[in-house]
Write an enzyme that holds these catalytic residues in place. Structure first.
Site, PDB file in Angstrom:
ATOM      1  N   CYS A   1       0.841  -1.203   0.000  1.00 46.44           N
ATOM      2  CA  CYS A   1       0.000   0.000   0.000  1.00 46.44           C
ATOM      3  C   CYS A   1       0.877   1.254   0.000  1.00 46.44           C
ATOM      4  CB  CYS A   1      -0.904  -0.008   1.233  1.00 46.44           C
ATOM      5  SG  CYS A   1      -2.064   1.381   1.273  1.00 46.44           S
TER       6      CYS A   1
ATOM      7  N   ASP B   1       0.364   3.800   1.711  1.00 50.24           N
ATOM      8  CA  ASP B   1       0.305   4.397   3.052  1.00 50.24           C
ATOM      9  C   ASP B   1       1.717   4.694   3.567  1.00 50.24           C
ATOM     10  OD1 ASP B   1       0.106   4.576   5.990  1.00 50.24           O
ATOM     11  OD2 ASP B   1      -1.980   3.985   5.677  1.00 50.24           O
TER      12      ASP B   1
ATOM     13  N   ARG C   1       2.872   4.828   6.356  1.00 52.31           N
ATOM     14  CA  ARG C   1       3.302   4.057   7.533  1.00 52.31           C
ATOM     15  C   ARG C   1       3.746   2.637   7.189  1.00 52.31           C
ATOM     16  NH1 ARG C   1      -2.343   4.900  10.359  1.00 52.31           N
ATOM     17  NH2 ARG C   1      -2.872   4.331   8.216  1.00 52.31           N
TER      18      ARG C   1
ATOM     19  N   HIS D   1      -2.205  -4.087   4.998  1.00 54.23           N
ATOM     20  CA  HIS D   1      -2.021  -3.677   6.395  1.00 54.23           C
ATOM     21  C   HIS D   1      -3.369  -3.418   7.037  1.00 54.23           C
ATOM     22  CE1 HIS D   1      -2.701   0.773   5.934  1.00 54.23           C
ATOM     23  NE2 HIS D   1      -2.491   0.454   4.679  1.00 54.23           N
TER      24      HIS D   1
ATOM     25  N   CYS E   1      -6.232  -0.217   6.829  1.00 54.58           N
ATOM     26  CA  CYS E   1      -5.939   0.419   5.535  1.00 54.58           C
ATOM     27  C   CYS E   1      -7.065   1.410   5.192  1.00 54.58           C
ATOM     28  CB  CYS E   1      -5.827  -0.649   4.455  1.00 54.58           C
ATOM     29  SG  CYS E   1      -5.491   0.047   2.815  1.00 54.58           S
TER      30      CYS E   1
HETATM   31 ZN    ZN Z   1      -3.463   1.147   2.995  1.00 50.97          ZN
END
Ligand code: ZN
Length: 236
Positions: A50, A52, A54, A106, A109
């Site tokens: 992803c 993201d 993080r 994750h 998400c």
């Molecule tokens: Zn995500």
């Protein structure tokens, strides 16, 4: 100079300073690191994860530049007509000869949550429609969950499982297996709460193995639905 412009320049200057510190720290450990790396890359892994902020591939795996080839998009989706993702896979498998393709989702998400909760953000809603397709496909498994984090957690897992299947069905992976190339595909899920990866037991080195592990991985998700589990390995 406006205040805003000054603060933007200070922020960008900070990026260059951080980069210099990072490069110096690596050189301190290994003074020929970048020199060697500039000759070629030879990663064993392709990470599909992803976007993201993080969930950074190298840091999570504790790997240095050169160790992992990476493709990231919102909610780690592998779409059969996405030339970007397919091109990354093709180059990774055919040219770099990676030995593992790892799809990593994750928990929590935002893309999966938005899809499940039917939130509207604009263009991206079309991308997230693929996740709603996953939800629809597994609606009978998920029907006892009324919503909330348990539903999002299970959907994050199911999304990884389905994307591993999509990877396995791509011409890139099918052709590699047909010519006997050593290539395994895997489905992992990451928890932002403890920094650890969990294995969704969706690993295969052939189409037959994909079919077998798909049934096992789905049965495990169904069990977690029934037991109202939270994140995998966090007391459930
Ligand atoms: Zn995500």
């Amino acid at each position: 100079m406006s205040e805003k412009k000054q603060s933007t320049e200070a922020t960008i200057a900070e990026l260059f300073a951080k980069n210099r510190n990072w490069a110096n720290a690596i050189l301190k450990e290994d003074e020929t690191f970048f020199q060697r790396l500039s000759q070629q890359q030879n990663p064993d892994y392709l990470w599909i994860g992803c976007s993201d902020s993080r969930v950074p591939a190298n840091e999570i795996l504790g790997m240095l530049p050169g160790d992992v080839f990476v493709h990231r998009n919102v909610a780690n989706v592998v779409v059969h007509t996405d030339l970007n993702c397919l091109s990354v896979m093709q180059f990774a498998v055919d040219v770099l000869k990676v030995r593992h393709i790892i799809v990593t989702g994750h928990y929590g998400c935002g893309g999966v949550k938005a899809a499940v909760e039917r939130q509207k953000f604009g263009l991206i809603d079309n991308w997230l429609r693929h996740i709603q397709d996953v939800q629809q496909k597994h609606s009978s498994c998920l029907q006892s969950l009324e919503g909330g984090s348990a539903l999002v957690d299970r959907m994050c897992e199911l999304n990884v499982i389905e994307q591993v299947v999509n990877v396995s069905q791509s011409t890139v992976v099918q052709d590699a297996w047909a010519r006997g190339q050593e290539l395994s595909i895997h489905g992992f899920i990451y928890s932002i709460h403890d920094g650890l990866l969990r294995d969704l037991h969706m690993s295969a080195s052939s189409s037959e193995e994909v079919h077998a592990c798909y049934q096992v991985a789905l049965a495990a998700v169904k069990e977690r639905v029934e037991r109202r589990c939270g994140e995998l390995d966090s007391g459930c």
